[in-house]
Design an enzyme around this catalytic site. Structure first.
Site, PDB file in Angstrom:
ATOM      1  N   PHE A 138       0.594  -1.515   0.309  1.00  0.00           N
ATOM      2  CA  PHE A 138       0.187  -0.268  -0.038  1.00  0.00           C
ATOM      3  C   PHE A 138       0.836   1.155  -0.058  1.00  0.00           C
ATOM      4  O   PHE A 138       1.865   1.379   0.531  1.00  0.00           O
ATOM      5  CB  PHE A 138      -0.820   0.200   1.054  1.00  0.00           C
ATOM      6  CG  PHE A 138      -1.967   1.602   1.642  1.00  0.00           C
ATOM      7  CD1 PHE A 138      -2.926   1.504  -0.031  1.00  0.00           C
ATOM      8  CD2 PHE A 138      -1.546   2.534   1.625  1.00  0.00           C
ATOM      9  CE1 PHE A 138      -3.644   2.030   0.546  1.00  0.00           C
ATOM     10  CE2 PHE A 138      -2.546   4.081   1.857  1.00  0.00           C
ATOM     11  CZ  PHE A 138      -3.342   3.521   1.144  1.00  0.00           C
ATOM     12  N   ASP A 223       9.183   2.680   1.535  1.00  0.00           N
ATOM     13  CA  ASP A 223       8.224   3.170   2.512  1.00  0.00           C
ATOM     14  C   ASP A 223       7.485   2.833   3.623  1.00  0.00           C
ATOM     15  O   ASP A 223       7.149   2.117   3.960  1.00  0.00           O
ATOM     16  CB  ASP A 223       7.066   3.145   1.643  1.00  0.00           C
ATOM     17  CG  ASP A 223       5.476   3.468   2.388  1.00  0.00           C
ATOM     18  OD1 ASP A 223       5.146   4.146   3.113  1.00  0.00           O
ATOM     19  OD2 ASP A 223       4.586   3.210   1.664  1.00  0.00           O
ATOM     20  N   LYS A 252       2.244   9.688   8.080  1.00  0.00           N
ATOM     21  CA  LYS A 252       1.427   9.177   9.877  1.00  0.00           C
ATOM     22  C   LYS A 252       1.881  10.073  11.290  1.00  0.00           C
ATOM     23  O   LYS A 252       1.637  10.438  11.187  1.00  0.00           O
ATOM     24  CB  LYS A 252       1.536   7.571   9.571  1.00  0.00           C
ATOM     25  CG  LYS A 252       0.584   6.895   8.570  1.00  0.00           C
ATOM     26  CD  LYS A 252       0.167   5.949   8.818  1.00  0.00           C
ATOM     27  CE  LYS A 252      -1.416   5.468   7.817  1.00  0.00           C
ATOM     28  NZ  LYS A 252      -0.535   4.586   6.720  1.00  0.00           N
TER      29      LYS A 252
HETATM   30  C1  LIG Z   1      -1.451   5.595   5.450  1.00  0.00           C
HETATM   31  C2  LIG Z   1      -0.400   4.853   3.923  1.00  0.00           C
HETATM   32  C3  LIG Z   1       0.202   5.483   3.045  1.00  0.00           C
HETATM   33  C4  LIG Z   1      -0.247   6.661   2.569  1.00  0.00           C
HETATM   34  O1  LIG Z   1      -0.942   7.718   3.030  1.00  0.00           O
HETATM   35  P1  LIG Z   1      -1.559   9.129   3.171  1.00  0.00           P
HETATM   36  O2  LIG Z   1      -1.254  10.023   4.005  1.00  0.00           O
HETATM   37  O3  LIG Z   1      -2.821   8.399   3.500  1.00  0.00           O
HETATM   38  O4  LIG Z   1      -2.071   9.398   2.010  1.00  0.00           O
HETATM   39  C5  LIG Z   1       1.155   5.593   2.144  1.00  0.00           C
HETATM   40  N1  LIG Z   1       2.006   4.266   2.663  1.00  0.00           N
HETATM   41  C6  LIG Z   1       1.899   3.189   3.372  1.00  0.00           C
HETATM   42  C7  LIG Z   1       2.715   1.880   3.740  1.00  0.00           C
HETATM   43  C8  LIG Z   1       1.426   3.420   4.598  1.00  0.00           C
HETATM   44  O5  LIG Z   1       0.975   3.222   5.685  1.00  0.00           O
END
Ligand SMILES: *Cc1c(COP(=O)(O)O)cnc(C)c1O
Length: 397
Positions: A138, A223, A252
């Protein structure tokens, strides 16, 4: 009555992008939140790994109050002190030499994708733009990041997707190796797949990935939007694996509750971005940077929070294992690192989430049957005991 009206207006005026629980949360302190009816909840969702230090941590609140009185916003046409201070803190405590600030995880990943493409074009060839990501990953909801996300359910309806992405099974080195060609520009991975169900790779996976990237001159993008900022018991998850990425994304937990994202890179990688190549109006705004500085400084103080997160993570996993021994038919697996912990259940996870909510316990379900716990890193043994008691009550039914 008030609550019914609020939820009615929510249905009427907000786009239906979320299936929301019938609760309006109004106030929070530490690990607890309260709804408009005055009901108390333990928050083991923590804004999905956002509220690192719990709700309304005094250091964050005071930093935001002070900054709000001084300067809310100025353009990135000028130097911004809190932004510079935060960038320095991040660089001093990571592999990175340079930081670009934005407002979310998706934006941070967008920036990483753009930087990797530009870097590869300048250093290699104009054909070199392919990014390999993992199935079940994700990376966000913008068109590029939803394309990077290796899950069709998030992509359906939005085609045509961005060209230039390829997917391989996570934690499978041979699959990665055989998917690389002369057009590969970067490999982009979560160190632990969060939304995909808290999937933890084998200990040597990221080391092998790093080797392959080095051998082929490919950038490694990690990420760490969910795993960063102490969540796994180290400030960044890559530290567990004895490697460093070329590019890392954060969001986050970075602001402890204020919206901020960041893309970090080595000197060499960063040099592909020059004035005019990328920008964000709000990115690194004084207010959110003040919140993020307070968050990271508090996490790093004496290493207390990181130690605590490791201890509480172990305690939570151990307590869940005991529960699993008592309910072997209902619980399939327990896994986690630090305070990103999952309990895979037999059947629909959402029924557990709803039953817990009724009992005043907020938990989250991802990947259908994976209950995910991402509480504030300040969670204590007694909070975890409470979670286990409630899970047990729900299991016993
Ligand atoms: C939540 C998340 C995103 C997206 O972040 P947003 O602030 O909602 O755009 C991207 N990568 C990972 C691993 C995430 O957990």
């Amino acid at each position: 009555m008030e609550t019914r009206k609020i939820m009615g207006d929510s249905d009427r005026y907000l786009m239906h992008t979320y299936n929301r629980f019938p609760v309006v949360l109004k106030k929070g302190r530490g690990i607890k939140v309260w709804d408009t009816e005055g009901k108390e909840y333990y928050d083991f969702v923590g804004g999905i790994a956002v509220n690192t230090l719990g709700h309304c941590h005094p250091k964050i609140v005071i930093a935001l109050q002070k900054q709000a009185q001084r300067l809310l916003h100025v353009s990135n046409l000028y130097h911004i002190e809190p932004q510079i201070k935060l960038a320095k803190l991040l660089c001093m405590n990571s592999f990175a030499d340079k930081v670009f600030f934005c407002n979310s995880g998706a934006e941070a990943n967008e920036a990483a994708i753009k930087l990797a493409r530009k870097y590869a074009k300048e250093h290699h060839s104009s054909e070199r733009f392919e990014i390999i990501t993992a199935l079940n990953s994700f990376h966000g909801r913008t068109l590029a990041t939803v394309t990077a996300t290796g899950q069709e359910k998030f992509q359906k309806g939005f085609e045509p997707l961005m060209p230039g992405f390829k997917y391989v099974p996570f934690n499978d080195i041979n699959a990665l190796l055989s998917s690389i060609n002369k057009n590969t520009c970067a490999v982009m991975l979560e160190p632990i797949q969060g939304e995909g169900g808290v999937i933890i790779p084998s200990d040597d996976y990221l080391r092998e990935v790093r080797k392959i990237c080095d051998a082929h001159n490919i950038l490694l993008i990690l990420d760490e939007v969910q795993t960063g900022m102490g969540r796994t018991g180290k400030l960044f998850a890559y530290e567990h694996y004895g490697i460093t990425p070329d590019i890392m994304t954060l969001a986050k937990g970075l602001g402890g509750g204020v919206p901020i994202g960041a893309m970090l890179a080595t000197e060499k990688g960063s040099s592909a971005f020059q004035p005019g190549n990328h920008a964000s109006t709000f990115g690194g705004n004084p207010l959110v940077c003040a919140g993020a500085i307070a968050t990271i400084e508090t996490i790093l103080e004496d290493g207390f929070i990181l130690d605590h997160c490791n201890r509480m993570g172990k305690y939570l996993m151990q307590s869940l294992e005991e529960l699993k021994n008592d309910y072997p038919s209902q619980i399939i697996d327990i896994r986690g690192k630090g305070l990103i912990v999952a309990m895979e259940v037999n059947g629909d996870g959402m029924s557990f989430v709803k039953a817990c909510l009724e009992k005043g316990m907020l938990i989250n379900c991802t990947a259908g049957n994976v209950l995910r716990f991402t509480p504030p890193l300040i969670a204590e043994e007694k909070d975890i005991d409470r979670l286990i008691d409630i899970l047990e009550e729900v299991m016993a039914r």
